[in-house]
Structure formats: C-alpha cells, structure tokens
Design a protein around this motif. Structure first.
Motif, mmCIF file in Angstrom:
data_model
loop_
_atom_site.group_PDB
_atom_site.id
_atom_site.type_symbol
_atom_site.label_atom_id
_atom_site.label_comp_id
_atom_site.label_asym_id
_atom_site.label_seq_id
_atom_site.Cartn_x
_atom_site.Cartn_y
_atom_site.Cartn_z
ATOM 1 N N GLN A 8 -1.803 11.140 -6.035
ATOM 2 C CA GLN A 8 -2.144 11.781 -4.770
ATOM 3 C C GLN A 8 -1.726 13.254 -4.780
ATOM 4 O O GLN A 8 -2.394 14.108 -4.190
ATOM 5 C CB GLN A 8 -1.470 11.052 -3.612
ATOM 6 N N GLN A 44 -7.397 13.053 -2.385
ATOM 7 C CA GLN A 44 -6.831 11.704 -2.514
ATOM 8 C C GLN A 44 -6.070 11.264 -1.265
ATOM 9 O O GLN A 44 -5.182 10.410 -1.337
ATOM 10 C CB GLN A 44 -5.896 11.658 -3.729
ATOM 11 N N ASP A 45 -6.441 11.803 -0.120
ATOM 12 C CA ASP A 45 -5.725 11.467 1.110
ATOM 13 C C ASP A 45 -5.804 9.989 1.457
ATOM 14 O O ASP A 45 -4.883 9.425 2.060
ATOM 15 C CB ASP A 45 -6.278 12.292 2.288
ATOM 16 N N SER A 46 -6.904 9.333 1.076
ATOM 17 C CA SER A 46 -7.080 7.921 1.424
ATOM 18 C C SER A 46 -6.518 6.972 0.362
ATOM 19 O O SER A 46 -6.631 5.749 0.504
ATOM 20 C CB SER A 46 -8.563 7.611 1.636
ATOM 21 N N HIS A 104 -8.697 2.968 -2.282
ATOM 22 C CA HIS A 104 -8.845 4.037 -1.309
ATOM 23 C C HIS A 104 -9.325 3.442 0.018
ATOM 24 O O HIS A 104 -10.376 2.801 0.065
ATOM 25 C CB HIS A 104 -9.866 5.073 -1.783
ATOM 26 N N GLY A 105 -8.570 3.664 1.073
ATOM 27 C CA GLY A 105 -8.979 3.240 2.407
ATOM 28 C C GLY A 105 -9.407 1.787 2.460
ATOM 29 O O GLY A 105 -8.711 0.884 1.981
ATOM 30 N N ASN A 106 -10.594 1.543 3.035
ATOM 31 C CA ASN A 106 -11.112 0.183 3.175
ATOM 32 C C ASN A 106 -11.923 -0.281 1.964
ATOM 33 O O ASN A 106 -12.488 -1.381 1.978
ATOM 34 C CB ASN A 106 -11.989 0.089 4.428
ATOM 35 N N ASN A 149 0.834 -1.213 0.000
ATOM 36 C CA ASN A 149 0.000 0.000 0.000
ATOM 37 C C ASN A 149 0.863 1.256 0.000
ATOM 38 O O ASN A 149 0.489 2.278 0.568
ATOM 39 C CB ASN A 149 -0.929 0.012 1.220
ATOM 40 N N ARG A 162 1.763 5.480 -5.151
ATOM 41 C CA ARG A 162 0.693 6.428 -5.479
ATOM 42 C C ARG A 162 0.637 6.793 -6.953
ATOM 43 O O ARG A 162 -0.115 7.679 -7.326
ATOM 44 C CB ARG A 162 0.883 7.724 -4.666
ATOM 45 N N LEU A 221 -4.290 4.531 -1.397
ATOM 46 C CA LEU A 221 -3.258 3.635 -0.884
ATOM 47 C C LEU A 221 -2.344 3.097 -1.978
ATOM 48 O O LEU A 221 -1.163 2.878 -1.741
ATOM 49 C CB LEU A 221 -3.898 2.454 -0.148
#
Length: 338
Positions: A147, A153-155, A181-183, A123, A126, A157
């Motif tokens: 990013q 685009q903070d999340s 992105h994230g989860n 992860n 970017r 991965l």
C-alpha cells in the motif's frame, strides 16, 4: 601470381603463435572455462526442512523449523520455538505462511512470509517479508508494504501467502501472492524480486483468472514435465484446493478439472508440494485449519492423490508451511544450531 616467402612465413608464425596461446590457456584455465560453460550440478538432497508457524497468537506467528530424513517423520528444531524473531523482521510484529526455496545456484535460499498479526484482523495486513540466506541459519530480511509502495492502493485490504519460484526465461525470482481490494474477491498476482531480493520490481499482475470469479488464495506452483501446476484454495461453494495448469509460468492457467484434490471433507488451506528425494513421487500437504492437524497426500501425476496419514509423524502442530529438500551437510548445520 607472385608469392612472398616473407609474407608466408609471417602468416604461419601468427597461426603457430595463436595455436600455442590457445593450448596454454586451455592448460592453465580449464576449471574457469568449465565453470562458465558447464551448469553446476544440483545438490544431492537426502533430507527435508519444514518451515511453518504454529497458531493465531502473536507468540505463535513466527517462523519455526522441523527436519526429516525421509519426508514422512518430522521432528521440530529448537523445541518448536521460533528460529527467527518476527518483531525483528516484520512491520506488523508477526509473520505467517512461510515458503522456502533453493535458488537456481543451488546454494542460496529464499524465504517469503505474510507480514501479519491475525489479532489485528483478517483485513489488517498490507505486505510481506522477503528473506535471504546462504546457510539456512543466518538470514537478511526486507519488509514490503504494498500500500505504501504502489499508488492507487487505498482499497487494499490484505496481502496473503507469498511464494517464490525461479523464472528460467526471465532469469529472475517471481513472487506470487494473493491480494484483496475492497469488495472484490482475492486474486493471485505476481511480481519479480529485484537482484538483491530486497524489493519488488514493477507493478503486480494477475497470474490466474478464476472462471467463476471466486476468491483464490494460497497459491503453490510445482513444475513437472514441462508444465506448471498451480495449486490454490478457492472459496467457491466450499473451501478447498484445486489445480490450474499452463505451459507458461506467468500466464495461460486453465483449470485441470473442477474437482477438489484434498482427501478430506474438512476445511483446508495452505497447499504445499514437494518432490520426494527417492523419486517415488510428490507430496501434497495442507493445513486442516479447523481440525488442528495437517494432512499429507502422495501423487505421481498431480491427478490422483492418496492420503498417507498413517505414514506421517510430527512432534509438533504446524500451520500453513512448506517443505524443502536439503543435503546431509545442510541437515547437520541446522541440527547443530538448533
């Protein structure tokens, strides 16, 4: 009705002059006119270029080349060593998953790669690297960090396995890739490259919507008989390759079936397809990443696939890569260099 002899003469002189000019232009500029009106014939391909990387260490996360005369027997160039330095082109210092494409003009080549070192974590990346060449030997490059480029685009991965296809409707090169992105599960998205193939235009849009909302990575699009076939790796139930189809490049993809198309029970990724030069069908190949080998399959309809492992010979161990049909002249140039 009055009739002017002088006027009649002038009209005929203009008509005659116009006709003479047309004949002169046709005689002196036929080649230029034909180039504008007639689409350039596609290059006659008789060989193949395999671009790949070799492993999960920094020294192996670099672009390598191999060539073949028949699409089955491949030999590595440059002693299976990199032909392009990853630190020279990337933001992370490493690249993976190279995809190579011949441009619509028949003589320009486009390559895209994941900008990533796996030692920094799955992860950790970017972005991607865009490369362009006119001879397959010398390449210009641009690294793109999504990013940094796009707001919100903070999340983000990871950005994985970009590929390029020419959109004949938009007259642009479309780059498609997966993002996470994230989860959320990995999704395959697309954006267009700019004219110079140095950056992306507009915001990425989702290309394929998995009906099971499972992760989708490693997209590979092949066009056949007016339809687009999107090969991708899905993580639902067990990792494997499936196909979605559409009559439009950028939307409308529907699962062809719920079946996996790989001809092995071992984990696979990195689907790559190419058309055989002899017209006998297509090859679907993929990286058996836990087995340390590659598998090649053959198909004529993208529904039935037969493993042809006994016909394949590689003097190297590739990871996720792609194959491009090339001409005899291009093969000679590559082998002369490496």
């Amino acid at each position: 009705m009055k009739f002017s002899v002088k006027k009649h003469f002038l009209l005929n002189r203009r008509t005659f002059t116009s006709a003479v000019c047309t004949l002169i232009l046709a005689a002196t500029l036929p080649a230029a006119a034909q180039q504008r009106r007639v689409k350039k014939a596609a290059p006659v391909c008789s060989a193949y270029l395999f671009t790949y990387f070799t492993g999960n260490q920094p020294a192996k996360e670099q672009i390598c080349f191999a060539v073949s005369n028949d699409g089955y027997q491949f030999r590595a160039l440059n002693g299976n060593n990199p032909v392009i330095s990853s630190p020279a082109i990337s933001e992370t210092g490493g690249v993976r998953d190279p995809h190579i494409l011949r441009g619509a003009d028949g003589k320009t080549f486009y390559m895209v790669v994941t900008d990533m070192l796996s030692s920094k974590g799955w992860n950790s990346n970017r972005g991607m690297v865009l490369l362009k060449s006119t001879d397959l030997v010398n390449w210009t490059s641009s690294a793109i960090n999504l990013q940094k480029k796009y707001a919100g685009q903070d999340s983000l991965l990871r950005v994985w396995a970009p590929q390029t296809i020419y959109d004949e409707q938009a007259k642009k090169y479309m780059i498609y890739f997966s993002v996470k992105h994230g989860n959320q599960p990995d999704k395959i998205v697309y954006a267009y490259a700019n004219k110079d193939f140095t950056d992306l235009e507009g915001e990425p849009r989702q290309l394929f919507f998995n009906p099971e909302n499972a992760a989708c990575i490693d997209g590979d699009i092949q066009q056949k008989d007016g339809r687009f076939y999107l090969f991708f790796k899905t993580e639902d139930r067990r990792p494997g390759i499936k196909i979605a189809t559409s009559d439009k490049l950028t939307s409308g993809y529907v699962m062809q079936s719920n079946d996996y198309v790989q001809q092995t029970d071992r984990p696979v990724e990195g689907a790559g397809t190419f058309k055989l030069n002899d017209g006998s069908g297509y090859i679907l190949m993929y990286d058996m990443y836990t087995s340390g080998k590659y598998q090649f399959t053959k198909t004529t309809d993208f529904k039935h696939f037969k493993a042809i492992d006994e016909q394949i010979s590689l003097d190297f161990h590739p990871r996720h890569g792609t194959i491009l049909p090339i001409t005899a002249e291009e093969l000679a140039r590559l082998t002369a260099k490496w």
